[in-house]
Scaffold this motif. Structure first.
Motif, mmCIF file in Angstrom:
data_model
loop_
_atom_site.group_PDB
_atom_site.id
_atom_site.type_symbol
_atom_site.label_atom_id
_atom_site.label_comp_id
_atom_site.label_asym_id
_atom_site.label_seq_id
_atom_site.Cartn_x
_atom_site.Cartn_y
_atom_site.Cartn_z
ATOM 1 N N TRP A 118 99.663 121.815 37.530
ATOM 2 C CA TRP A 118 100.089 121.138 38.771
ATOM 3 C C TRP A 118 101.524 121.503 39.116
ATOM 4 O O TRP A 118 101.855 121.722 40.285
ATOM 5 C CB TRP A 118 99.945 119.631 38.607
ATOM 6 C CG TRP A 118 98.549 119.129 38.776
ATOM 7 C CD1 TRP A 118 97.388 119.854 38.677
ATOM 8 C CD2 TRP A 118 98.144 117.785 39.063
ATOM 9 N NE1 TRP A 118 96.299 119.043 38.877
ATOM 10 C CE2 TRP A 118 96.734 117.772 39.122
ATOM 11 C CE3 TRP A 118 98.832 116.611 39.262
ATOM 12 C CZ2 TRP A 118 96.010 116.611 39.387
ATOM 13 C CZ3 TRP A 118 98.126 115.443 39.517
ATOM 14 C CH2 TRP A 118 96.721 115.446 39.585
ATOM 15 N N LEU A 119 102.376 121.559 38.099
ATOM 16 C CA LEU A 119 103.776 121.890 38.362
ATOM 17 C C LEU A 119 103.899 123.295 38.929
ATOM 18 O O LEU A 119 104.699 123.540 39.849
ATOM 19 C CB LEU A 119 104.583 121.759 37.068
ATOM 20 C CG LEU A 119 106.094 122.009 37.183
ATOM 21 C CD1 LEU A 119 106.718 121.045 38.180
ATOM 22 C CD2 LEU A 119 106.754 121.882 35.821
ATOM 23 N N GLU A 120 103.112 124.233 38.422
ATOM 24 C CA GLU A 120 103.129 125.591 38.960
ATOM 25 C C GLU A 120 102.701 125.602 40.429
ATOM 26 O O GLU A 120 103.302 126.294 41.267
ATOM 27 C CB GLU A 120 102.195 126.492 38.143
ATOM 28 C CG GLU A 120 102.659 126.746 36.717
ATOM 29 C CD GLU A 120 101.653 127.574 35.949
ATOM 30 O OE1 GLU A 120 100.622 127.971 36.546
ATOM 31 O OE2 GLU A 120 101.882 127.834 34.751
ATOM 32 N N ILE A 121 101.664 124.828 40.753
ATOM 33 C CA ILE A 121 101.181 124.783 42.138
ATOM 34 C C ILE A 121 102.244 124.195 43.050
ATOM 35 O O ILE A 121 102.503 124.702 44.155
ATOM 36 C CB ILE A 121 99.884 123.951 42.215
ATOM 37 C CG1 ILE A 121 98.762 124.619 41.403
ATOM 38 C CG2 ILE A 121 99.449 123.749 43.660
ATOM 39 C CD1 ILE A 121 97.535 123.753 41.246
ATOM 40 N N ILE A 122 102.900 123.121 42.596
ATOM 41 C CA ILE A 122 103.905 122.449 43.426
ATOM 42 C C ILE A 122 105.111 123.347 43.645
ATOM 43 O O ILE A 122 105.617 123.479 44.767
ATOM 44 C CB ILE A 122 104.307 121.116 42.777
ATOM 45 C CG1 ILE A 122 103.131 120.131 42.857
ATOM 46 C CG2 ILE A 122 105.537 120.530 43.431
ATOM 47 C CD1 ILE A 122 103.363 118.859 42.083
#
Length: 736
Positions: free
Chosen positions: A343-347
């Motif tokens: 999720w952090l990579e996507i954000i």
């Protein structure tokens, strides 16, 4: 040594089997190579060669199988130990290098697991780590789980899988077939694993609750989250089964998120009615749900500032997710950490697009110009509200206050919202009376009835509504009777009476009743300890008449002045999803420099900027930028319509400067052409006023936040007021 002897014996037997084959072959070969040799010698040599080859092969195979693979030597010694020590401790020590199950070990492990599940699991872990006795361990755990009652089954499996397991294959083989796997591993070659490797010959099975539950946890460990949910679906009818099934589905959904939209749509499972089996997992879900909520703001908020703030909150929560999930059990914790990392990579990959925003529809102005501001929009006055709360929230007798400040400072808005923004206690009732709403035809009678009505309106359940005729003959006596009844009411109440525009007490009541006015104020504040008064107006006590000062001497003054830069920034930058516009930092600085932090002008400026934006939206093909700059602020302030719309403030300040002491308007006119201000000595000289009159006039302007003198310069506190005096004051009547 025993293993070698067994190997040699097996070699001799295998050698004898090869004698015939290799002996005959050797005889034939010998006859071909040497025609001269007789048949008897050739036969002897062939038999010898066959025996040697057979024995060598048999010994090699026997030693390898007996010593290296089965460790028959260890089994033999262990068998002797079994007869001597029933506890099997020495037996396990001797036979731990052999995969052949120790006699009666399975039963002993099953009994330990039955008596104490956790202690038995610890013993099983020790065997798995330091021996090859995997088969008895797997079988003992399976038998114990099969005999576990339904109400304890899932909790037992969950506790087991939460341990730092040495070999997760043991969980796997609770669902898959062990015999087929062992058979295939022996056919494939020597055993080199603590437990046999998984193979296609053994697949997960879900035909019993034990197999389904273990399959579910195994699949969670492998990261096959959707399949894990399918496994837990079989045990949904068991206690905690629905929780495990929901957790599996939610984990699978979270792992499949690839975009911000999918993250925002993710939802944590509903809370079950029963006690949670995995509360730490549910707490981790709650943290992910907060991230999803922030991402929804990123996607749907119309303010770039709100979108950026929400993005920063989400990335911060994910950055520290692993540290906050240390108490989360396995196998869920590694999967949750992978999800948070993904999720952090996507954000972060989407961060560059968050700041881009186009507004293509007209925007409703949230600014309130002129009317009292409701509690939800009263921004930047927390320091004043804190002073009021400190005086009125304490137990016992409260202080009476004089809240004063020059025009359009927001005094009425503050007074009206005290009950909403200050914690005054459940026993307190606040009565608000704007003296401009009093009839004043009958003077003191109208005032006393209005006060009585305001007190009744604050708590209508306590008394009957005051009748006007009761206050016609003796208004003060009627008011005192009302206060006496309030004092005797049950349950006891405490009242705060706020009188807005309190200067009207002097203006509307003739000097003949000055004594009654003084008695009224004293009676309200001294005879009744449960009653406090708040006077709201333009002037401090020093500027009022002697009779009024005497009546309210000692009341605490609370000035309402200009707002600082941060408070004005909060006033202008509306934190509301429905408001898509914002200000850059330079625009905020420019707005404060022009308004001086005057709240009415701040509201007017914000409203004018929104109206200008809507006008540009209709006139241009491309929508204007949603972020206001200094150029936008200057364009609004340089438009004469701004001063027309703000005439209430500008004319009010000008009119107040025309009151005593004299000379205030003269000073304002002299200062107007000088944006950087003037030296006080030069200003005094140019004014033509004598030093005493000059000082009085300048002090009055300073008290009313119109002029300030610092570092040897006197200048306007509000730049817009200076411009109005310089450009519009002489034309104000014709413009308006």
């Amino acid at each position: 040594m025993v293993g070698v002897m067994v190997g040699v014996m097996a070699g001799v037997i295998y050698g004898a089997m090869f004698v015939v084959v290799f002996g005959v072959a050797g005889t034939t070969a010998g006859g071909v190579m040497n025609d001269v040799m007789n048949d008897v010698m050739a036969s002897v040599i062939g038999v010898l060669i066959g025996v040697l080859i057979g024995v060598a092969f048999g010994v090699t195979f026997g030693v390898t199988f007996g010593v290296i693979i089965l460790r028959l030597d260890a089994i033999l010694l262990a068998f002797i130990s079994i007869l001597l020590q029933p506890s099997k401790r020495r037996t396990i020590t001797l036979q731990r290098v052999s995969p052949i199950p120790i006699w009666n070990l399975r039963r002993q492990l099953a009994q330990q697991l039955k008596e104490d599940w956790q202690k038995g699991l610890d013993n099983c872990e020790g065997l798995l780590r330091y021996s090859l006795q995997f088969a008895p361990v797997i079988t003992a755990i399976r038998e114990t789980l099969q005999n576990t009652t339904d109400d304890r089954l899932l909790s037992s499996v969950a506790n087991w899988c939460s341990m730092p397991l040495y070999d997760w294959n043991v969980v796997y083989f609770q669902s898959a077939g062990l015999k087929a796997t062992i058979k295939k591993s022996f056919l494939d070659g020597p055993v080199s694993h603590r437990s046999p490797p998984r193979s296609e010959a053994a697949t997960l099975r879900y035909n019993t609750p034990v197999k389904a539950a273990c399959a579910g946890f195994w699949l969670l460990h492998q990261g096959e989250l959707a399949e894990a949910a399918d496994g837990f679906a079989v045990v949904r009818h068991l206690p905690h089964g629905e929780e495990l099934y929901a957790n599996g589905r939610v984990l699978a959904a979270a792992s499949q998120c690839q975009t911000l939209e999918q993250i925002a749509a993710w939802q944590m499972p509903p809370s079950p009615q029963d006690k949670l089996l995995r509360p730490q997992v549910r707490a981790a879900f709650a943290r992910l749900a907060e991230v999803a909520k922030d991402i929804a703001v990123v996607l749907h908020a119309r303010s770039t500032r709100q979108r950026s703030s929400a993005l920063n909150r989400a990335s911060g929560k994910l950055h520290f997710f692993s540290a906050e999930s240390v108490d989360c059990p396995t196998p869920e914790r590694p999967q949750l950490e992978k999800i948070a990392s993904r999720w952090l990579e996507i954000i972060l990959a989407s961060a560059s697009a968050v700041g881009s925003l186009d507004v293509r529809e007209t925007v409703a102005s949230p600014y309130i110009v002129g009317a009292p501001v409701p509690a939800a929009r009263l921004i930047g006055r927390y320091d004043i509200l804190a002073q009021i709360e400190a005086a009125w929230a304490k137990p016992g007798q409260r202080d009476s206050l004089v809240i004063f400040g020059h025009r359009r400072m927001g005094k009425t808005s503050i007074a009206r919202n005290v009950a909403h923004l200050c914690q005054l206690g459940d026993d307190t009732r606040l009565a608000f009376l704007n003296l401009q709403a009093v009839d004043w035809t009958e003077g003191l009678r109208d005032l006393c009835h209005a006060i009585a009505f305001a007190l009744w309106e604050a708590d209508p359940n306590g008394l009957a509504e005051p009748a006007p005729e009761d206050y016609e003959q003796h208004p003060l006596a009627a008011l005192r009777r009302l206060l006496a009844r309030l004092e005797q009411a049950a349950p006891p109440r405490r009242y705060i009476l706020i009188l807005d525009e309190y200067e009207l007490l002097e203006e509307k009541l003739p000097d003949a009743v000055a004594g009654d006015r003084t008695a009224l104020l004293r009676g309200l504040t001294q005879q009744h300890t449960w009653l406090a008064l708040g006077l709201v107006g333009l002037h401090s006590l020093k500027e009022r008449s002697a009779s009024l000062r005497e009546a309210i001497f000692g009341w605490r003054p609370i000035p309402v002045g200009l707002m600082d830069r941060d408070a004005l920034a909060d006033l202008l930058q509306i934190e509301d999803d429905a408001f898509p516009l914002e200000y850059d930092l330079e625009a905020i600085d420019r707005a404060h420099a022009l308004t001086g932090g005057q709240p009415f002008l701040g509201q007017l400026l914000g409203d004018s900027l929104v109206q200008r934006f809507n006008q540009q939206l209709k006139q241009r093909l491309e929508p204007p930028a949603p972020t206001f700059t200094t150029a936008d602020v200057d364009a609004v302030v340089e438009d004469s319509r701004f001063y027309v719309n703000g005439h209430v403030y500008f004319n009010g300040i000008w009119a107040q400067a025309g009151e005593a002491p004299p000379g205030q308007q003269t000073l304002l006119k002299l200062l107007a052409p000088h944006g950087d201000g003037l030296d006080p000595a030069i200003l005094c000289e140019q004014s033509g006023l004598d030093p005493a009159a000059f000082t009085d006039a300048l002090d009055a302007l300073a008290r009313h936040d119109v002029v300030n003198c610092h570092n040897g310069r006197c200048r306007y506190s509000v730049e817009m007021m200076r411009r109005w005096v310089a450009d519009y004051s002489t034309l104000s009547h014709s413009i308006i």
